[in-house]
Scaffold this motif. Sequence first.
Motif, mmCIF file in Angstrom:
data_model
loop_
_atom_site.group_PDB
_atom_site.id
_atom_site.type_symbol
_atom_site.label_atom_id
_atom_site.label_comp_id
_atom_site.label_asym_id
_atom_site.label_seq_id
_atom_site.Cartn_x
_atom_site.Cartn_y
_atom_site.Cartn_z
ATOM 1 N N ASP A 155 40.348 -11.961 8.332
ATOM 2 C CA ASP A 155 40.864 -12.285 9.664
ATOM 3 C C ASP A 155 40.878 -11.054 10.564
ATOM 4 O OD1 ASP A 155 41.221 -14.861 8.800
ATOM 5 O OD2 ASP A 155 43.397 -14.712 8.525
ATOM 6 N N ALA A 156 41.271 -9.897 9.997
ATOM 7 C CA ALA A 156 41.308 -8.676 10.804
ATOM 8 C C ALA A 156 39.902 -8.300 11.274
ATOM 9 C CB ALA A 156 41.934 -7.537 10.001
ATOM 10 N N PHE A 157 38.904 -8.462 10.414
ATOM 11 C CA PHE A 157 37.532 -8.144 10.814
ATOM 12 C C PHE A 157 37.017 -9.141 11.847
ATOM 13 C CE2 PHE A 157 37.188 -5.007 7.462
ATOM 14 C CZ PHE A 157 36.219 -4.143 7.955
ATOM 15 N N ALA A 158 37.418 -10.404 11.723
ATOM 16 C CA ALA A 158 37.020 -11.384 12.744
ATOM 17 C C ALA A 158 37.596 -11.010 14.105
ATOM 18 C CB ALA A 158 37.482 -12.783 12.323
ATOM 19 N N ARG A 159 38.842 -10.571 14.123
ATOM 20 C CA ARG A 159 39.465 -10.155 15.380
ATOM 21 C C ARG A 159 38.815 -8.883 15.912
ATOM 22 N NH1 ARG A 159 45.799 -11.105 13.534
ATOM 23 N NH2 ARG A 159 45.541 -13.313 12.926
ATOM 24 N N LEU A 160 38.444 -7.981 15.005
ATOM 25 C CA LEU A 160 37.761 -6.768 15.444
ATOM 26 C C LEU A 160 36.409 -7.116 16.053
ATOM 27 C CD1 LEU A 160 37.637 -3.674 15.585
ATOM 28 C CD2 LEU A 160 36.673 -3.687 13.276
ATOM 29 N N GLY A 161 35.726 -8.117 15.492
ATOM 30 C CA GLY A 161 34.471 -8.553 16.087
ATOM 31 C C GLY A 161 34.653 -9.033 17.512
ATOM 32 N N ALA A 162 35.764 -9.736 17.781
ATOM 33 C CA ALA A 162 36.049 -10.184 19.147
ATOM 34 C C ALA A 162 36.311 -9.002 20.069
ATOM 35 C CB ALA A 162 37.243 -11.134 19.133
ATOM 36 N N VAL A 163 36.984 -7.972 19.537
ATOM 37 C CA VAL A 163 37.223 -6.760 20.332
ATOM 38 C C VAL A 163 35.898 -6.114 20.714
ATOM 39 C CG1 VAL A 163 38.179 -4.418 20.266
ATOM 40 C CG2 VAL A 163 39.503 -6.332 19.362
ATOM 41 N N HIS A 164 34.990 -5.971 19.744
ATOM 42 C CA HIS A 164 33.690 -5.375 20.020
ATOM 43 C C HIS A 164 32.908 -6.221 21.035
ATOM 44 C CE1 HIS A 164 33.616 -1.956 17.360
ATOM 45 N NE2 HIS A 164 34.005 -2.688 16.328
ATOM 46 N N ALA A 165 33.002 -7.542 20.924
ATOM 47 C CA ALA A 165 32.281 -8.415 21.858
ATOM 48 C C ALA A 165 32.800 -8.229 23.279
ATOM 49 C CB ALA A 165 32.419 -9.870 21.417
ATOM 50 N N ARG A 166 34.118 -8.118 23.437
ATOM 51 C CA ARG A 166 34.682 -7.913 24.774
ATOM 52 C C ARG A 166 34.238 -6.565 25.344
ATOM 53 N NH1 ARG A 166 39.433 -9.958 22.443
ATOM 54 N NH2 ARG A 166 40.350 -7.878 22.384
ATOM 55 N N ALA A 221 31.550 -4.865 24.569
ATOM 56 C CA ALA A 221 30.124 -4.889 24.876
ATOM 57 C C ALA A 221 29.847 -5.622 26.170
ATOM 58 C CB ALA A 221 29.355 -5.549 23.731
ATOM 59 N N ALA A 222 30.692 -6.589 26.527
ATOM 60 C CA ALA A 222 30.485 -7.354 27.751
ATOM 61 C C ALA A 222 30.839 -6.563 28.997
ATOM 62 C CB ALA A 222 31.316 -8.635 27.704
ATOM 63 N N VAL A 223 31.672 -5.549 28.886
ATOM 64 C CA VAL A 223 32.102 -4.781 30.058
ATOM 65 C C VAL A 223 30.930 -4.085 30.739
ATOM 66 C CG1 VAL A 223 33.477 -2.813 30.828
ATOM 67 C CG2 VAL A 223 34.483 -4.526 29.321
ATOM 68 N N PRO A 224 30.066 -3.320 30.019
ATOM 69 C CA PRO A 224 28.927 -2.694 30.696
ATOM 70 C C PRO A 224 27.986 -3.713 31.336
ATOM 71 C CG PRO A 224 29.274 -1.712 28.546
ATOM 72 C CD PRO A 224 30.133 -2.931 28.618
ATOM 73 N N VAL A 225 27.831 -4.887 30.712
ATOM 74 C CA VAL A 225 26.965 -5.913 31.277
ATOM 75 C C VAL A 225 27.513 -6.380 32.612
ATOM 76 C CG1 VAL A 225 26.068 -8.238 30.943
ATOM 77 C CG2 VAL A 225 26.146 -6.636 29.013
ATOM 78 N N ARG A 255 29.941 -14.993 45.737
ATOM 79 C CA ARG A 255 31.107 -15.221 44.887
ATOM 80 C C ARG A 255 30.745 -15.727 43.508
ATOM 81 N NH1 ARG A 255 33.149 -17.649 49.635
ATOM 82 N NH2 ARG A 255 32.770 -19.698 48.746
ATOM 83 N N HIS A 256 29.463 -15.980 43.265
ATOM 84 C CA HIS A 256 29.038 -16.535 41.980
ATOM 85 C C HIS A 256 29.248 -15.494 40.887
ATOM 86 C CE1 HIS A 256 26.535 -18.329 38.859
ATOM 87 N NE2 HIS A 256 26.669 -19.451 39.514
ATOM 88 N N PRO A 257 29.871 -15.864 39.764
ATOM 89 C CA PRO A 257 30.097 -14.872 38.717
ATOM 90 C C PRO A 257 28.814 -14.352 38.119
ATOM 91 C CG PRO A 257 30.614 -17.077 37.919
ATOM 92 C CD PRO A 257 30.382 -17.199 39.393
ATOM 93 N N ALA A 258 28.782 -13.080 37.803
ATOM 94 C CA ALA A 258 27.587 -12.478 37.212
ATOM 95 C C ALA A 258 27.374 -13.024 35.816
ATOM 96 C CB ALA A 258 27.754 -10.969 37.138
#
Length: 355
Positions: free
Chosen positions: A311-322, A324-328, A352-355
Amino acid sequence: MHVLDLFFGLTVRGPRFFADGWGDRALCDASDPAALAARPPARIAPALGPPHEMLGGRLSEGTFESPEALLPACARTARFRLLLPDGPLAGIAVHLAASGDQGFELRLRFAAPLLAHGLGALVLENPYYGARRPPAQVRHAVRCVSDLVLLARATVDEARALLAWLAATYRVPVGVTGYSMGGQLAAMAGAATPFPVAVVPVAPSCSPDAVLRDGVLSRVADWAAIAGGAPVDAARRELLARFARFSVRALPPPVAPEAAIVVGTAADGVVPPSEMVRIAEHWGCELRWLAAGHVSAVLREQPAMREALRDAFARLGAVHARRAAVPVRRRARRCARGTDGTAPRTSSRASRHPA
């Protein structure tokens, strides 16, 4: 208190800890967890042997020079085992040893079922344990207080260095876990790592004084040797005060506390359950209870411990995904503004369209 913990405390035998007293008192006084955490993880270059098939995965033996320069010569070379799945690799956890766990086998067998979920394991041998044990030391009973301080300090530093090396080498999420003493050191290593890691301390103390203060192992120390002719009660108070400084709460929470799960043992007679509460409250993370004592949890609750790690690694994966999305999103906003830095001529609806 679980009956197995009480039985364990009544029947445990062996050499006393700290038979040579304090050792290097200046080292004990100077050891500061916050100063340790302020340093970046040491850069290491492990020598890794060829893998061979074992426990359903690929097992390699590795060594590296410990970043802790004050260790005795026999303990300077750190040894570990790296167990990786044959299939896709989703992450790697560093597994730290509980008190007395001097080999690799117990933790490797604990980690082996996680291979099916893509999670590898790096099992580190503690300083002063196994091949890193000084000749005069009997089993895991360190000879003096400063030896235990060095053991803790070096293990945290080595774990941080390994986390950084694993992340850079394998490019996957990494984490750290451990049971009892290994749980506390895993908590400190995770909190002192300057990037997001999964942290799963199991049955941990917040600081080592709690075990010697109230638990069934409060008599394992040679209090007379520590006192050295002074009043034993005064020496006991001084040692507990020193150990209380080596606390998880001396460090800030991990970078990603949402990827941390403290696994508590509700009927623990070795580590007070209140110690597990202290860590979870300080971090603001999940505290997941096992209805077990310190001994019975090892015998019955290993699947629940593995589930917490997954579960902790699954949550860490979500952290990494968030992250990674910031530079995009930033690149998309720059593109939306045009190459000259001004907003492009589009309709208000399009802008106003989201990127």
